[in-house]
Motif scaffolding. Structure first.
Motif, short mmCIF file in Angstrom:
data_model
loop_
_atom_site.label_atom_id
_atom_site.label_comp_id
_atom_site.label_asym_id
_atom_site.label_seq_id
_atom_site.Cartn_x
_atom_site.Cartn_y
_atom_site.Cartn_z
N PHE A 162 0.84 -1.20 0.00
CA PHE A 162 0.00 0.00 0.00
C PHE A 162 0.88 1.25 0.00
O PHE A 162 1.95 1.28 0.61
CB PHE A 162 -0.91 0.03 1.23
CG PHE A 162 -1.79 -1.18 1.36
CD1 PHE A 162 -2.97 -1.28 0.64
CD2 PHE A 162 -1.43 -2.23 2.19
CE1 PHE A 162 -3.77 -2.40 0.75
CE2 PHE A 162 -2.22 -3.36 2.30
CZ PHE A 162 -3.40 -3.44 1.58
N SER A 163 0.41 2.29 -0.68
CA SER A 163 1.10 3.59 -0.73
C SER A 163 0.11 4.68 -0.37
O SER A 163 -0.96 4.78 -0.99
CB SER A 163 1.66 3.83 -2.14
OG SER A 163 1.91 5.20 -2.38
N ASN A 164 0.45 5.49 0.62
CA ASN A 164 -0.43 6.58 1.06
C ASN A 164 -0.20 7.80 0.18
O ASN A 164 0.78 8.53 0.35
CB ASN A 164 -0.16 6.91 2.53
CG ASN A 164 -1.17 7.88 3.10
OD1 ASN A 164 -1.79 8.64 2.38
ND2 ASN A 164 -1.32 7.86 4.42
N THR A 165 -1.10 8.03 -0.77
CA THR A 165 -0.91 9.13 -1.71
C THR A 165 -1.38 10.48 -1.14
O THR A 165 -1.09 11.52 -1.73
CB THR A 165 -1.61 8.85 -3.05
OG1 THR A 165 -3.01 8.66 -2.84
CG2 THR A 165 -1.02 7.60 -3.70
N VAL A 168 -2.99 11.05 -7.85
CA VAL A 168 -3.69 10.02 -8.61
C VAL A 168 -2.69 9.43 -9.60
O VAL A 168 -2.38 10.06 -10.62
CB VAL A 168 -4.92 10.59 -9.33
CG1 VAL A 168 -5.65 9.48 -10.08
CG2 VAL A 168 -5.86 11.27 -8.34
N LEU A 169 -2.18 8.26 -9.29
CA LEU A 169 -1.08 7.66 -10.04
C LEU A 169 -1.41 6.22 -10.38
O LEU A 169 -2.55 5.80 -10.30
CB LEU A 169 0.21 7.73 -9.20
CG LEU A 169 0.68 9.12 -8.79
CD1 LEU A 169 1.75 9.02 -7.70
CD2 LEU A 169 1.22 9.87 -10.01
N GLY A 170 -0.41 5.46 -10.78
CA GLY A 170 -0.58 4.04 -11.01
C GLY A 170 -0.34 3.64 -12.45
O GLY A 170 -0.11 4.47 -13.33
N ALA A 174 6.03 8.43 -4.28
CA ALA A 174 4.92 7.96 -3.45
C ALA A 174 5.13 6.55 -2.92
O ALA A 174 4.48 6.15 -1.95
CB ALA A 174 3.62 8.03 -4.25
N THR A 175 6.03 5.78 -3.55
CA THR A 175 6.22 4.40 -3.12
C THR A 175 7.54 4.19 -2.38
O THR A 175 8.00 3.06 -2.23
CB THR A 175 6.15 3.44 -4.33
OG1 THR A 175 7.13 3.81 -5.31
CG2 THR A 175 4.76 3.49 -4.96
N THR A 234 -9.44 5.97 -2.38
CA THR A 234 -9.36 7.34 -2.89
C THR A 234 -8.08 8.05 -2.47
O THR A 234 -7.79 9.13 -2.97
CB THR A 234 -10.57 8.18 -2.42
OG1 THR A 234 -10.46 8.44 -1.01
CG2 THR A 234 -11.88 7.47 -2.70
N GLY A 235 -7.32 7.45 -1.56
CA GLY A 235 -6.11 8.11 -1.08
C GLY A 235 -4.92 7.18 -0.94
O GLY A 235 -3.94 7.52 -0.27
N THR A 236 -5.01 6.00 -1.55
CA THR A 236 -3.88 5.07 -1.55
C THR A 236 -3.79 4.39 -2.91
O THR A 236 -4.77 4.31 -3.65
CB THR A 236 -3.99 3.95 -0.48
OG1 THR A 236 -5.06 3.07 -0.84
CG2 THR A 236 -4.20 4.51 0.90
N MET A 237 -2.61 3.86 -3.22
CA MET A 237 -2.44 2.85 -4.27
C MET A 237 -2.19 1.51 -3.58
O MET A 237 -1.83 1.47 -2.41
CB MET A 237 -1.25 3.18 -5.17
CG MET A 237 -1.41 4.42 -6.02
SD MET A 237 -0.05 4.58 -7.22
CE MET A 237 1.35 4.94 -6.12
#
Length: 280
Positions: free
Chosen positions: A133-136, A201-203, A228-229, A250-253
């Motif tokens: 998990f990544s906290n964006t 908003v990434l990925g 972010a990672t 809505t706030g993590t990847m």
């Protein structure tokens, strides 16, 4: 005279910038009395871990319903089986390929799901099959003021076909066309939520930044993913039977980490309906 005791949410931080463990008993969680606090903790921390809570399938659905509107993925309202066993999950091979890369669910939807709840029935062998998990939210908040000003108004084209090249560098034309037919969507690089907080908003569905040279576009998309990672903003959960994890979509990847498709790993997933459309 008896005095009523109000149940309180009991938590401990996993890492400074991401993740909390929830230490309440199953009965306290299923009562719904803690739902508002859980929702607040989820937004604040990105990921919530309920170690060894051992929900049954019906209990997981019931708990999901205490937190918002249950977004069933199956016509009968049952939980979804997340496994690479093709007998249980016919799309297992494709699921493995796409899930191994950082992503946000629902980048083509008008309103992405709020959260996913994943429980572990059968883990993979130790050292494999974690979920990352990544906290964006935190990743955005730690950017410099200059970088925030640079990125705040940028728009990015997100497309499922963009993710294809992560795991299949030379796909056949028919496959590209098939995935392109799914569609694309323009999303903000920085999502300003109704709460006032902002997240990146990434990925792997991010294809290009609109109105930016293609070289700079690639540097922005991949540079921010790298930012972010990094360890400060990420958490890798090593599953034990009975664990439940919720993440704020809505706030993590998130991403699956490699495991042997034949190891029998079995997870059960429920989701919460989205409550906030993308702001473009």
């Amino acid at each position: 005279m008896s005095v009523a005791t109000q149940t309180k949410l009991r938590t401990e931080h996993v890492k400074p910038k991401i993740g909390s463990r929830i230490l309440n008993k199953k009965e306290e969680l299923l009562s719904g009395d803690l739902a508002d606090e859980i929702r607040e903790e989820l937004e604040a921390r990105g990921v919530l871990v309920f170690p060894g809570i051992n929900f049954t399938e019906d209990e997981q659905i019931a708990f999901t319903r205490t937190l918002g509107e249950y977004a069933s993925e199956n016509p009968d309202g049952s939980v979804s089986k997340i496994t690479l066993d093709v007998k249980e999950n016919p799309s297992a091979a494709e699921y493995l390929k796409g899930s191994l890369y950082w992503h946000i669910d629902g980048t083509r939807n008008e309103v992405p799901i709020l959260a996913s709840l994943l429980s572990c029935k059968v883990p993979s062998p130790k050292g494999t099959g974690n979920t990352g998990f990544s906290n964006t939210y935190a990743a955005y908040e730690e950017l410099s003021d200059a970088d925030k000003a640079k990125y705040d108004d940028l728009k990015v084209v997100h497309a499922p076909w963009a993710s294809l090249f992560y795991y299949e560098p030379e796909p056949p034309l028919a496959k590209i066309k098939g995935m392109q037919a799914i569609g694309e969507k323009v999303l903000p690089l920085v999502w300003e939520h109704k709460s006032g907080r902002k997240s990146l908003v990434l990925g792997c569905t991010a294809h290009h930044v609109i109105g930016v040279d293609h070289l700079e576009s690639a540097q922005i998309i991949h540079g921010l993913r790298e930012w972010a990672t990094q360890p400060d903003f990420t958490y890798s959960h090593e599953w034990e039977p009975g664990d439940l994890v919720i993440w704020d979509n809505t706030g993590t990847m998130h991403r699956a980490e490699w495991y042997d498709p034949n190891c029998g790993r079995m997870m059960l997933r429920t989701k919460l309906e989205g409550e906030e459309p993308w702001t473009v």
